[in-house]
Structure formats: structure tokens, C-alpha cells
Design an enzyme around this catalytic site. Structure first.
Site, mmCIF file in Angstrom:
data_model
loop_
_atom_site.group_PDB
_atom_site.id
_atom_site.type_symbol
_atom_site.label_atom_id
_atom_site.label_comp_id
_atom_site.label_asym_id
_atom_site.label_seq_id
_atom_site.Cartn_x
_atom_site.Cartn_y
_atom_site.Cartn_z
ATOM 1 N N GLN A 1 0.158 -22.685 82.256
ATOM 2 C CA GLN A 1 0.389 -21.349 81.699
ATOM 3 C C GLN A 1 0.000 -21.295 80.215
ATOM 4 O O GLN A 1 0.633 -20.602 79.424
ATOM 5 C CB GLN A 1 1.845 -20.951 81.895
ATOM 6 C CG GLN A 1 2.221 -20.623 83.328
ATOM 7 C CD GLN A 1 1.511 -19.373 83.839
ATOM 8 O OE1 GLN A 1 1.187 -18.478 83.068
ATOM 9 N NE2 GLN A 1 1.271 -19.310 85.132
ATOM 10 N N SER A 2 -1.054 -21.994 79.867
ATOM 11 C CA SER A 2 -1.489 -22.060 78.471
ATOM 12 C C SER A 2 -1.934 -20.702 77.942
ATOM 13 O O SER A 2 -2.859 -20.078 78.482
ATOM 14 C CB SER A 2 -2.636 -23.060 78.337
ATOM 15 O OG SER A 2 -3.267 -22.941 77.085
ATOM 16 N N ASN A 3 -1.294 -20.249 76.864
ATOM 17 C CA ASN A 3 -1.730 -19.022 76.192
ATOM 18 C C ASN A 3 -3.110 -19.202 75.570
ATOM 19 O O ASN A 3 -3.938 -18.288 75.587
ATOM 20 C CB ASN A 3 -0.737 -18.644 75.093
ATOM 21 C CG ASN A 3 0.638 -18.337 75.627
ATOM 22 O OD1 ASN A 3 0.784 -17.608 76.607
ATOM 23 N ND2 ASN A 3 1.662 -18.879 74.984
#
Length: 337
Positions: A80-82
């Protein structure tokens, strides 16, 4: 800092972002303890896709990519890397290929940032956590060669775009924040932000130092420990200085890290964080996430309740974005009824 020669840059963000007072939060959490007025720098609003702090860094990363004739961006991060999501959107906007190296086992469900990665057309490769950390350089090299063999030139971007190039994003951001505060009639004694790859903290810390401001930047860690972040900030600044022919001793920086509110680990939050997120939304209409901003904001509120920051009149919380990371945690908000 005005004498610095900024490198190539692609204007992607809508700047300046707003600086807003959080007066209901201040009244509840700071005033009873003789604390400061709380403000928020809305870097979650850098543009409509909510790319947050990552977009400031990627303006300079993208500038370097285009200057070097690259047509592909390869970077890495958690599921879920921004940062990865923002890179995917930037690549789509500029017509560049994007390949994301993601840490963790994929369940097959697309949600939050991972859904946006796919919508933006990024290619995604998943690696188990141990392999990801053990072989990261080899994985990057493998995919760089794959693209080169097909006639493409790739720019390799580290985690969070946090390095001596990405740091320019918050060198510029620190200047903007000082201008915001001075228009409101104050110079901030404290600026706090979530810190995960340390790039935002490094840029702010260096920027205020170069501007001669007395502002103390504190990164609220969401992973690792204090010594890691002190070292990482110093490394990013040293790389920046070396790359830009700057004579600068990174050990002269006042680097402050609060690692007391990490909880069980990166991407894992406990109930006080979720309740702080709900309260910020209910009191101020401010949306936070459980991975970065929610943890940092919960830590800030708890520090205020302990009497921390009584020495100042104004404190600015830098909202670094991350809204899409909220939704995969939806089951933890059952207390809302």
C-alpha cells in the site's frame, strides 16, 4: 537558501498548499496543558489525486528522468505504498513506463493504493518480505536490464524517493512553509511530520537550517528506531551536499525523532490511532491514515497531553497525505457503530 541552484523540475503539484489552524483540536488537546496553537500544512492537497508529500519529491525525480532521457521509472515499497501509487500516477501523466517492486504477498484483492497503481497502468511485481530486503539491489538490476534489453532506459528510484535528489522537494517545501507562517504572523517553533523513509524530515530539517530558522523539526517514526532515522537523514543530506558541490557537515543538523508511537510495526496500528483518526475527522474534517499521518498525529496528541511543547506558541503538523491507505483498514473502525 535563495542562492541554491535547484535542479531540473517538472511542475506537477498545485502549490502552495494551504496552512490551516486546527482550533478545535487545539482547544481540546493543547490549551488545557498550556500548549501551542496547532496548525496543519495541507500537503495532502498537492493535487487532486491526493498524492501528498511524495509529489514534491517526484517533481525533481521526474525532472532528472526527462533530463537523462529515461522513459521508465522503477521504484519500490510496501503493498500500500503511497510513494509507489504517486509514481504510477506521475508516470501516466508524463507518458513514462512505471514498474513497481512491491513488498509482501498479494492476496489478489485490489484496494487502496494498489488499485490506483493498476488503474494508472503500472506494472507490478510482488516479492516476499525476506527476499525483498535481502535481494533489493539485485531485483532492481534485473528489471533495469529487462527494460534495457527492450530498448528502454530506466531511472531507479529508492524507497519513498528519499535520497539526495528527492530532498529538494522539501527544501522547497520548507521555504514555502516559512512564508506561510510569516504571513500568519509567526515563525514556527516546532514542525512535526510522520517519518517512514525520512526524505520529508531530511528536506525540512535541512531547509530550516539553511534558512537560519530556529524551527525544530521532529519526525514521528512509523517504523525502525531513532538511530535509523538520524542516520538516514544524515545520509540523505550528505548525498545532497556531495551531488551539489555543497560544503556542509550533516552532523551539525538538529535531528529529532520520536519513536515512541510506532506500535506493533510498519503498517500496523492499534486502537488509539484509529480513534485519533476518527476524532481529527469529526473535529476538523481532517482525514488521516493509519500507516503514517494517523500514527504521527496520535503521537502528537499524546505528547501534548503529557505537557510536551509547552515551550512554544505555534506548532505545525505537516499532513503528508496517504488517504488511500485508510480504506484497507476499514474493519478497525467498528467502534463508530
Amino acid at each position: 537558501m535563495d542562492q541554491l541552484n535547484f535542479p531540473a523540475r517538472v511542475q506537477l503539484a498545485r502549490l502552495p498548499t494551504p496552512l490551516q489552524p486546527l482550533d478545535r483540536i487545539t482547544e481540546k488537546y493543547s490549551t488545557p496543558f498550556d500548549g501551542p496553537r496547532i496548525w496543519v500544512k495541507r500537503d495532502d492537497l498537492t493535487e487532486a489525486a491526493m498524492s501528498g508529500n511524495k509529489l514534491r519529491k517526484l517533481e525533481f525525480i521526474a525532472g532528472a528522468a526527462l533530463e537523462q532521457g529515461c522513459d521508465t521509472l522503477i521504484t519500490c515499497g510496501g503493498l500500500q505504498s503511497n510513494h509507489c501509487r504517486t509514481t504510477a500516477l506521475v508516470g501516466a501523466r508524463l507518458g513514462l513506463n512505471v514498474h513497481l517492486i512491491l513488498r509482501g504477498e498479494h492476496s489478489g484483492e485490489m484496494d487502496g493504493n494498489l488499485l490506483v497503481d493498476r488503474l494508472a497502468g503500472a506494472k507490478v511485481s510482488f516479492y516476499p518480505q525476506r527476499q525483498y530486503f535481502r535481494e533489493q539491489q539485485e531485483i532492481f538490476a534485473h528489471w533495469e536490464k529487462v527494460y534495457a534489453d527492450h530498448g528502454h532506459r530506466a531511472l531507479l528510484i529508492p524507497t519513498g524517493a528519499s535520497d539526495g535528489l528527492g530532498i529538494w522537494g522539501y527544501l522547497d517545501g520548507s521555504r514555502e512553509l516559512l512564508e506561510d507562517c510569516r504571513r500568519e504572523g509567526f515563525e514556527p517553533e516546532h514542525v512535526v511530520c510522520a517519518t517512514g523513509s525520512a526524505g520529508t524530515q531530511a528536506g525540512l530539517t535541512l531547509g530550516f537550517h539553511l534558512a537560519g530558522a530556529k524551527t525544530q523539526v521532529t519526525g514521528y517514526a512509523v517504523c525502525d528506531d531513532e538511530s535509523y532515522f538520524v542516520r538516514k537523514v544524515q545520509e540523505d543530506v550528505a548525498q545532497w551536499a556531495s551531488s551539489n558541490n555543497q560544503q556542509f557537515d550533516e552532523k551539525t543538523l538538529r535531528i529529532a525523532v520520536n519513536a515512541d508511537y510506532i506500535g506493533p510495526g510498519y503498517g500496523i496500528a492499534e486502537e488509539p490511532v484509529y480513534r485519533a483518526i476518527a476524532e481529527a475527522a469529526a473535529l476538523e474534517g481532517l482525514l488521516l491514515d493509519p500507516v503514517y499521518t494517523g500514527k504521527a498525529f496520535d503521537g502528537l496528541l499524546r505528547e501534548l497531553a503529557r505537557g510536551r511543547y509547552r515551550d512554544c506558541e505555534n506548532l505545525v503538523f505537516v499532513h503528508t497525505g496517504g488517504h488511500y491507505g485508510l480504506f484497507p483498514h476499514r474493519e478497525h473502525f467498528s467502534f463508530l457503530g
